[in-house]
Design an enzyme around this catalytic site. Structure first.
Site, PDB file in Angstrom:
ATOM      1  N   TYR A 440       4.850 -26.290   1.560  1.00  0.00           N
ATOM      2  CA  TYR A 440       5.797 -26.700   0.508  1.00  0.00           C
ATOM      3  C   TYR A 440       5.159 -27.575  -0.572  1.00  0.00           C
ATOM      4  O   TYR A 440       4.010 -27.958  -0.447  1.00  0.00           O
ATOM      5  CB  TYR A 440       7.097 -27.263   1.089  1.00  0.00           C
ATOM      6  CG  TYR A 440       7.156 -28.548   1.874  1.00  0.00           C
ATOM      7  CD1 TYR A 440       6.161 -29.500   1.884  1.00  0.00           C
ATOM      8  CD2 TYR A 440       8.318 -28.813   2.621  1.00  0.00           C
ATOM      9  CE1 TYR A 440       6.311 -30.676   2.601  1.00  0.00           C
ATOM     10  CE2 TYR A 440       8.478 -29.989   3.347  1.00  0.00           C
ATOM     11  CZ  TYR A 440       7.466 -30.916   3.334  1.00  0.00           C
ATOM     12  OH  TYR A 440       7.619 -32.061   4.042  1.00  0.00           O
ATOM     13  N   GLU A 441       5.906 -27.803  -1.605  1.00  0.00           N
ATOM     14  CA  GLU A 441       5.418 -28.575  -2.767  1.00  0.00           C
ATOM     15  C   GLU A 441       4.151 -27.957  -3.360  1.00  0.00           C
ATOM     16  O   GLU A 441       3.225 -28.653  -3.754  1.00  0.00           O
ATOM     17  CB  GLU A 441       5.199 -30.036  -2.355  1.00  0.00           C
ATOM     18  CG  GLU A 441       5.118 -31.039  -3.498  1.00  0.00           C
ATOM     19  CD  GLU A 441       6.297 -30.947  -4.451  1.00  0.00           C
ATOM     20  OE1 GLU A 441       7.442 -30.885  -3.989  1.00  0.00           O
ATOM     21  OE2 GLU A 441       6.046 -30.905  -5.672  1.00  0.00           O
TER      22      GLU A 441
END
Lengths: 619, 619
Positions: A440-441
């Site tokens: 993620y990110e």
């Protein structure tokens, strides 16, 4: 409970002996702080982490979140820790004071957050994204938006989220389809679906402020046509909260982070979802970009924090678990059992875990301090320099720390043996929880492309030059110290290999062979990270050696025997010896591969990009 | 369902084009077999795997096993697959015909088992250990024991287990405390506790035959005083099965393998547990050692099998998942989306997964074929040579394949992005399931010590010499081929570095510095494995290139353009190109690190063995 989350002594070392964060108190913005106040903050964070967040961690994993009647429910124990977290003022820790926060320096926020994440990553996702949302409003919201939302977010009364991902558009944010239609009153009607929204719904707070990326009708395709909106779960009408047509469609069932609600949300199912534009139309991506460094630093910190907890638990286990004789007495069945910490293979694993964990801590705190200096330096050149360091190193902080963080949890399972594979011990949860951080990110592949495609090119390569300059300065200084010179030499050698690979990429880019840097961006980031960690550990060794020599001198310990005696009786001496050992081990076992890693990048072709897909699988 | 478990074409390539297993049919023992029969076996295994075992795999993970009223219950779907597995005659596949089995060569058994494990590792643990128990009885049981148990085990009517581990004695088997007291009738009374017993209880079969390591009263301490016993869950008295005082105390809750019952067992809680000695007293360890190669090869196969399934699923996903434009059109928002298989970073990951998976398959089948030749060669020198290869390479098969197998599943999650982290896709289960393989059947640290401490020393290093000789022969041959020469050169270079590290270990051992090889056994095994896989892939590339050149000649494809055309239209050509690409990629991206890995081993000191434990943690 002994603190098995974060090595407090090492935190103190990085903050005060290495980074000298007390100097920040000289800056006007941090004028009211002092090392004593910093320590109070850290102490309070640690107590909350140990006494409250950690006991709820296994709970969160076992019970998880559940969607019932359109409402996500978190484990009961999370309501208590949410209340304590807010009461302690933690949501506002690093929010500026003029925005109602406590305004502690980012580096102190980082250290405080590390131990709370180590205690309970599942929980910390909720406030983590809330801070992100608050920051967007702090910097880009209009006064009305700020007065409506900031106080509630900063107090923790409401939570925030970031709604970027859509099913057909993961890493390719520009492909998003969520729509915004301008209403006569200046608000927008939002329709669309988002997935993988951390904290997309929960029953911890009465309201949730979603920041939603969407395309205003008629806006350009791709990232240029994206705007960002405030979309509250419940909007305020006549002073009352009313439903805003945000539907939680599903919560994901995941490998880890069971306590963190990863939601699929529908906006405007009944065409009654109101959004409020932040900033001008079509500026969604540039606003998100402003938040990106902080968000990615936070994810890197998650990698570090779980590595730290995994390492600490492993050392404790290895020190308590008796098994087999000392290796020098392997053939004698009557020889006493020793803790597995004495077994060379186990100790080697721990040594690696120790060195990388300490290196990551040093890197992340260092970059956080650069964030502080970039924001506060009155000298423009200084500010630019620090901003450059942050920009350059953020992809390393995010990707290297999460890849290696995972690796540390893997070894923690290994050290615990069969027990490590069982839920009874917490290490397998660390492994499951931390895995998401490489995804993620911005996946770690995206981080590598950011490093190679954007960061190396910024200011004609000046960021890279500055960083290399810092490494060279340190190496030159440490070269004067005969005890540490071999370590410095290995860092210096790794530096040359990184430069070689960088020059190679530049040449390929100039000659139009863009495939090469794109294809090898990930191995390049790994090499870059290795050098960066080697640099951090060498820096720490320099300090540790100085302290140690002073201790020897004070104690009149002139001979190796006396010095060994001191180290065995004095915990501080043991700590400093351990610091030097980390630098030495990392330089030997990891930096020795730098030449080969550079060679692998430079000699590997792009031929397999041309392979027909049938070469991979008869699909 | 398309087969996403094992690449059938690659299996055929390894068996027939590389290993020429049809030659085994010339050996008397395998005289009634033919390639057609082999293929029928493989085909049947594949069908069972795809149609029955795989659909029950997610079930096994979600439902798991449960202990209720002292009885472990497996998921309902497992009863069906157990029945089909037995009906198909699979339990007896590689058991000798004179013992009631089908006696297929080990290498064919290996290939058949790979796809069944890839489909359902949780299930395959039950028959896997049954075969182990049957083999012990086949080789070491007395005629009465054989007639009592063999038929039931070989038919799959009963299952078997191996009971080694005790709470205080994990890797240190010699520390076990389970006791055996000789009864007047020649049987023994067994008392003690075992943990981590795979299949320790289940409701698949009416009886379970535990093979239990225990110490006869008065026997020596350590491994020398260990004996091995048959301890049935239900013993036969007057032709009826009666309870034998074996109590299932607990089933472990684990990271993965939820469908596999990992049990804690108590023997003789009511002092009524009867055991039957196998072989002479105190020969337990030597009997276990005889089974070790096969058991460790099987675990290596588990690493390969889950890597294979993870790779296959990843390629399919990468081929179907459209996201973002081609990298050469990155700045054009209107350019069409491409499958992520086209994205360089994804393709690089797949290329690595492909090369190591193919390399492991080649290695494991090769060693299995050496097992066949070692058992069947009438020439004593030949037999010894093959046995030597098996002995030397078994720790590599076990440790390298399980470490790298885990790494492959990790990348499979990464390639699936956020979806890979969710239970909806099977890859996260692969990651959880395969992790145990680096721990059980001797941790990978133990494998490394076996390699360095025993295998390198056997016959004064002759095993190692033989292996290096094989590598050199291949390199010399391939050096004649200008297209493959660069790959051969990298294999040759890696070979030199492995030799350097080996000589270094020998010198250290001779000078009494035993800590060095013990401390760096694991990195040494990694380097050894790298070379071994490089050797396998080079061997495959040699064959593939020959086939490809013949195809080009047949098609009159003399120019690179025509050759490319052929590869794009002909699946066989694409396959062979992929083979060469695997060897090239592995040699570039992995073997390039050999020098650094050897250097890291040779330059790293043992200093940190002396660090006081307080250097690791203020415990």
């Amino acid at each position: 409970m002994a603190n098995l989350l974060v090595d407090e002594r090492d935190v103190q070392f990085v903050l005060y002996e290495q980074l000298k964060v007390e100097d920040l108190c000289q800056i006007a913005k941090f004028g009211e702080f002092s090392p004593e106040v910093f320590d109070m903050v850290l102490d309070a964070a640690r107590k909350l982490a140990e006494n409250e967040l950690w006991p709820a961690n296994a709970d969160g994993d076992k019970i998880g979140v559940h969607l019932k009647d359109g409402q996500v429910r978190v484990p009961e124990s999370f309501h208590r820790i949410q209340r304590l977290y807010c009461e302690g003022g933690w949501p506002s820790l690093s929010i500026d004071q003029e925005s109602g926060g406590q305004g502690v320096p980012a580096v102190i926020g980082c250290a405080a957050t590390e131990c709370m994440i180590a205690a309970n990553l599942g929980f910390m996702g909720y406030p983590g994204l809330t801070i992100g949302a608050a920051r967007v409003l702090e910097k880009f919201g209009n006064p009305e938006q700020q007065s409506t939302y900031m106080e509630k977010l900063v107090s923790g009364e409401w939570c925030g989220t970031m709604c970027l991902t859509e099913p057909q558009a993961g890493s390719d944010v520009g492909a998003l389809r969520t729509k915004a239609r301008l209403n006569p009153d200046g608000t927008y009607s939002i329709t669309g679906s988002k997935i993988f929204i951390t904290g997309g719904d929960q029953d911890l707070t009465e309201n949730i402020i979603h920041l939603v990326l969407a395309r205003v009708e008629g806006a350009a395709a791709g990232t240029k046509g994206i705007s960002i909106f405030i979309v509250p779960k419940k909007r305020i009408e006549n002073g009352r909260l009313v439903d805003n047509d945000v539907t939680t469609v599903a919560v994901e069932s995941k490998l880890g982070l069971h306590a963190s609600a990863t939601c699929a949300l529908n906006f405007g199912e009944r065409d009654n979802c109101v959004g409020y534009l932040i900033g001008p139309e079509n500026s969604g991506m540039s606003i998100m970009f402003h938040m990106m460094n902080e968000a990615r630093l936070l994810v890197g910190l998650q990698g570090l924090a779980l590595a730290s907890a995994a390492y600490m638990h492993s050392v404790r286990y290895a020190n308590e678990r008796l098994q087999g004789p000392h290796f020098s007495a392997i053939r004698d069945p009557d020889s006493p059992k020793v803790p597995i910490l004495e077994h060379p293979d186990v100790r080697r694993m721990l040594m690696w875990m120790k060195s990388v964990t300490e290196g990551m801590r040093s890197l992340l705190y260092y970059v956080a301090k650069c964030v502080d200096l970039a924001e506060c330096s009155t000298d423009r050149n200084d500010a630019a320099k620090y901003r450059g360091i942050v920009d350059l190193l953020i992809p390393i902080c995010k990707a290297w720390s999460t890849d290696i963080g995972f690796r540390v949890t893997e070894l923690a399972v290994q050290i615990h043996g069969g027990y490590g594979y069982c839920n009874e011990y917490p290490v397998e949860q660390f492994l499951r929880d931390v895995k998401i951080t490489s995804i993620y990110e911005g996946t770690n592949g995206i981080q590598a492309l950011d490093l190679v495609g954007r960061k190396l090119r910024m200011n004609q390569g000046a960021l890279f030059q500055t960083f290399i300059g810092e490494v060279s300065k340190l190496v030159a200084r440490v070269n004067e110290n005969p005890r540490l010179k071999p370590i410095a030499a290995r860092v210096d050698e790794a530096k040359s290999h990184l430069i070689e690979a960088t020059v190679y990429f530049a040449q390929k880019a100039m000659s139009g062979e863009h495939a090469v840097p794109v294809l090898y961006a990930t191995p390049y980031l790994e090499l870059f990270g290795d050098l960066t960690i080697g640099f951090m550990l060498l820096w720490q060794a320099e300090i540790a050696d100085e302290k140690l020599q002073a201790m020897y001198a004070n104690a009149g310990a002139g001979t190796p025997e006396k010095q060994k005696e001191l180290a065995e009786s004095d915990r501080e001496a043991a700590f400093y010896l351990g610091k030097i050992a980390s630098a030495e081990f990392f330089s030997q076992s990891v930096l020795s591969l730098a030449q080969g890693k550079a060679k692998a990048i430079m000699q590997s072709g792009t031929g397999f990009l041309e392979l027909p897909k049938e070469a991979f699988l008869r699909i």
